[in-house]
Design a protein around this motif. Structure first.
Motif, mmCIF file in Angstrom:
data_model
loop_
_atom_site.group_PDB
_atom_site.id
_atom_site.type_symbol
_atom_site.label_atom_id
_atom_site.label_comp_id
_atom_site.label_asym_id
_atom_site.label_seq_id
_atom_site.Cartn_x
_atom_site.Cartn_y
_atom_site.Cartn_z
ATOM 1 N N HIS A 1 0.477 -1.258 0.122
ATOM 2 C CA HIS A 1 0.032 -0.352 -0.385
ATOM 3 C C HIS A 1 0.967 1.301 0.288
ATOM 4 O O HIS A 1 0.822 2.259 -0.679
ATOM 5 C CB HIS A 1 -0.731 -0.122 1.911
ATOM 6 C CG HIS A 1 -2.031 -1.034 1.118
ATOM 7 N ND1 HIS A 1 -2.976 -0.617 0.007
ATOM 8 C CD2 HIS A 1 -2.096 -1.794 1.997
ATOM 9 C CE1 HIS A 1 -3.637 -2.402 0.184
ATOM 10 N NE2 HIS A 1 -3.316 -2.949 1.553
ATOM 11 N N SER A 2 2.213 1.250 0.533
ATOM 12 C CA SER A 2 2.788 2.475 0.821
ATOM 13 C C SER A 2 3.461 2.704 -0.213
ATOM 14 O O SER A 2 3.479 4.185 -0.595
ATOM 15 C CB SER A 2 4.370 2.187 2.154
ATOM 16 O OG SER A 2 3.120 2.322 3.217
ATOM 17 N N ARG B 1 1.844 4.583 -2.990
ATOM 18 C CA ARG B 1 0.691 5.327 -3.042
ATOM 19 C C ARG B 1 1.286 7.252 -3.623
ATOM 20 O O ARG B 1 0.135 7.649 -3.880
ATOM 21 C CB ARG B 1 1.077 5.958 -1.540
ATOM 22 C CG ARG B 1 0.981 7.008 -0.428
ATOM 23 C CD ARG B 1 1.684 7.497 1.418
ATOM 24 N NE ARG B 1 2.760 7.856 0.755
ATOM 25 C CZ ARG B 1 3.238 7.387 2.026
ATOM 26 N NH1 ARG B 1 2.673 6.801 3.254
ATOM 27 N NH2 ARG B 1 4.758 6.644 2.325
ATOM 28 N N ARG B 2 2.342 7.482 -3.743
ATOM 29 C CA ARG B 2 2.854 7.869 -4.673
ATOM 30 C C ARG B 2 2.168 7.760 -6.246
ATOM 31 O O ARG B 2 1.698 9.066 -6.913
ATOM 32 C CB ARG B 2 4.358 8.054 -5.131
ATOM 33 C CG ARG B 2 4.673 9.588 -5.881
ATOM 34 C CD ARG B 2 5.980 8.869 -5.839
ATOM 35 N NE ARG B 2 6.811 10.728 -7.063
ATOM 36 C CZ ARG B 2 6.877 11.877 -6.636
ATOM 37 N NH1 ARG B 2 7.059 11.736 -5.287
ATOM 38 N NH2 ARG B 2 7.315 12.593 -7.594
ATOM 39 N N GLN C 1 -5.057 1.450 -9.426
ATOM 40 C CA GLN C 1 -4.523 1.558 -8.348
ATOM 41 C C GLN C 1 -5.764 1.374 -7.791
ATOM 42 O O GLN C 1 -5.304 0.516 -6.828
ATOM 43 C CB GLN C 1 -4.275 2.857 -8.052
ATOM 44 C CG GLN C 1 -3.107 4.049 -9.080
ATOM 45 C CD GLN C 1 -1.781 3.613 -8.181
ATOM 46 O OE1 GLN C 1 -1.742 3.431 -7.188
ATOM 47 N NE2 GLN C 1 -0.604 3.172 -9.221
ATOM 48 N N SER D 1 -2.786 15.118 4.346
ATOM 49 C CA SER D 1 -2.668 14.490 2.473
ATOM 50 C C SER D 1 -3.175 15.976 1.875
ATOM 51 O O SER D 1 -2.392 15.536 0.375
ATOM 52 C CB SER D 1 -2.709 14.031 2.284
ATOM 53 O OG SER D 1 -3.446 13.073 2.662
ATOM 54 N N ILE E 1 -1.284 9.179 -6.276
ATOM 55 C CA ILE E 1 -1.463 10.156 -6.251
ATOM 56 C C ILE E 1 -1.422 11.239 -7.962
ATOM 57 O O ILE E 1 -1.548 12.006 -8.284
ATOM 58 C CB ILE E 1 -0.766 11.017 -5.399
ATOM 59 C CG1 ILE E 1 -0.943 11.047 -3.452
ATOM 60 C CG2 ILE E 1 -0.262 12.630 -5.649
ATOM 61 C CD1 ILE E 1 -0.333 11.074 -2.694
ATOM 62 N N HIS F 1 -5.015 -2.363 -4.666
ATOM 63 C CA HIS F 1 -5.172 -2.023 -3.175
ATOM 64 C C HIS F 1 -5.941 -2.861 -2.786
ATOM 65 O O HIS F 1 -5.836 -3.051 -1.776
ATOM 66 C CB HIS F 1 -5.463 -0.633 -2.791
ATOM 67 C CG HIS F 1 -3.872 0.541 -3.285
ATOM 68 N ND1 HIS F 1 -3.105 0.785 -1.835
ATOM 69 C CD2 HIS F 1 -3.711 1.737 -3.955
ATOM 70 C CE1 HIS F 1 -2.871 1.541 -1.962
ATOM 71 N NE2 HIS F 1 -3.437 1.919 -3.689
#
Length: 278
Positions: free
Chosen positions: A48-49, A52-53, A84, A157, A56, A88
């Motif tokens: 997941h981390s 993340r980018r 995405q 965020s 976005i 996830h």
């Protein structure tokens, strides 16, 4: 050990056929992601981390396609965002947290709950009333008891301009707001002077704080003027790029390079171009 790609293609042949309905399209896409997650070394290592980018960036590319009204590109970028989401979901399913079906069902329930004027006996005759009900229901869902909790609930965020505007709107909902734009403009002048004062004192910490206050007050002005601050800033940035390009073009025509010109020379070209565009 070498993987027989020919056999894999036969095994996953159903992925090569275009879907003919929304149901089969979703099923095909979910299966595609599962296939990637079990056969591609890069996909197998993602978390997941680590994604993340990418989420976005893909979201902003959707916005860019909308801004350019490029619907072919919009179709592509929406697909990238969907990738995405499904990715996830597949990760969460492996972790025993939730899956794609859970996401869809939860979202459906949430939308039904937030639209009582559609799915129950509630009424909302105007867009403002719809938004008011939406925010009230959302606040209850998040367990926000106090008004301060509603402000804290705006995600950090988010881009700073958007976050600032949302916080201001929620404060305004309970009457913490000016009656018109004039005091908001006066506040900009006040914060600018406080920043200049901090600069004269060469106090970096105060300068940083006052600059933040200045930007926050500018957001307030944009809110009263009903102007999206993100859009306004992007327009100015685009305008700067366009004028800078014209400066560089003018310099090239005169046989000069920007890096060899003085600031006064470049400013002269800038003012000339600006006057021509006025």
């Amino acid at each position: 050990m070498m993987v027989d790609r020919t056999n894999l293609r036969d095994e996953y042949s159903f992925l090569y056929d275009d879907a003919t309905s929304e149901e089969t399209a979703i099923r095909r896409f979910v299966d595609l992601v599962k296939t990637l997650r079990t056969n591609c070394p890069w996909d197998m290592e993602q978390t997941h981390s680590s994604l993340r980018r990418g989420l976005i960036e893909e979201s902003y590319e959707v916005v860019e396609a909308i801004n350019r009204e490029n619907f072919e590109n919009l179709r592509e970028e929406l697909g990238d965002v969907l990738l995405q989401i499904v990715f996830h979901a597949d990760l969460a399913k492996e972790e025993g947290e939730f899956d794609f079906v859970d996401i869809v069902n939860f979202e459906c329930e949430k939308m039904i709950n937030r639209h009582p004027h559609v799915f129950s006996n509630g009424e909302a005759k105007t867009v403002d009333k719809v938004l008011e009900k939406w925010e009230n229901i959302k606040s209850k869902e998040h367990g926000n008891i106090t008004h301060t909790e509603r402000l804290k609930d705006v995600p950090k965020s988010l881009p700073a301009l958007i976050r600032g505007e949302k916080v201001q709107k929620r404060a305004a909902d309970v009457g913490f707001d000016w009656d018109n734009i004039e005091p908001a403009i006066d506040k900009v002048r006040e914060e600018l002077e406080e920043f200049c004062s901090a600069k004269r004192d060469a106090n970096y910490g105060d300068m940083k704080e006052e600059l933040g206050d200045l930007l926050f007050s500018v957001i307030n002005v944009s809110r009263f003027a009903k102007i999206d601050p993100e859009e306004a800033l992007n327009l100015s940035t685009d305008k700067f790029i366009q004028r800078f390009s014209m400066i560089e073009e003018a310099a090239n025509k005169s046989g000069k390079k920007l890096e060899t010109m003085s600031l006064d020379e470049m400013d002269g070209l800038w003012d000339e171009i600006k006057s021509q565009r006025a």
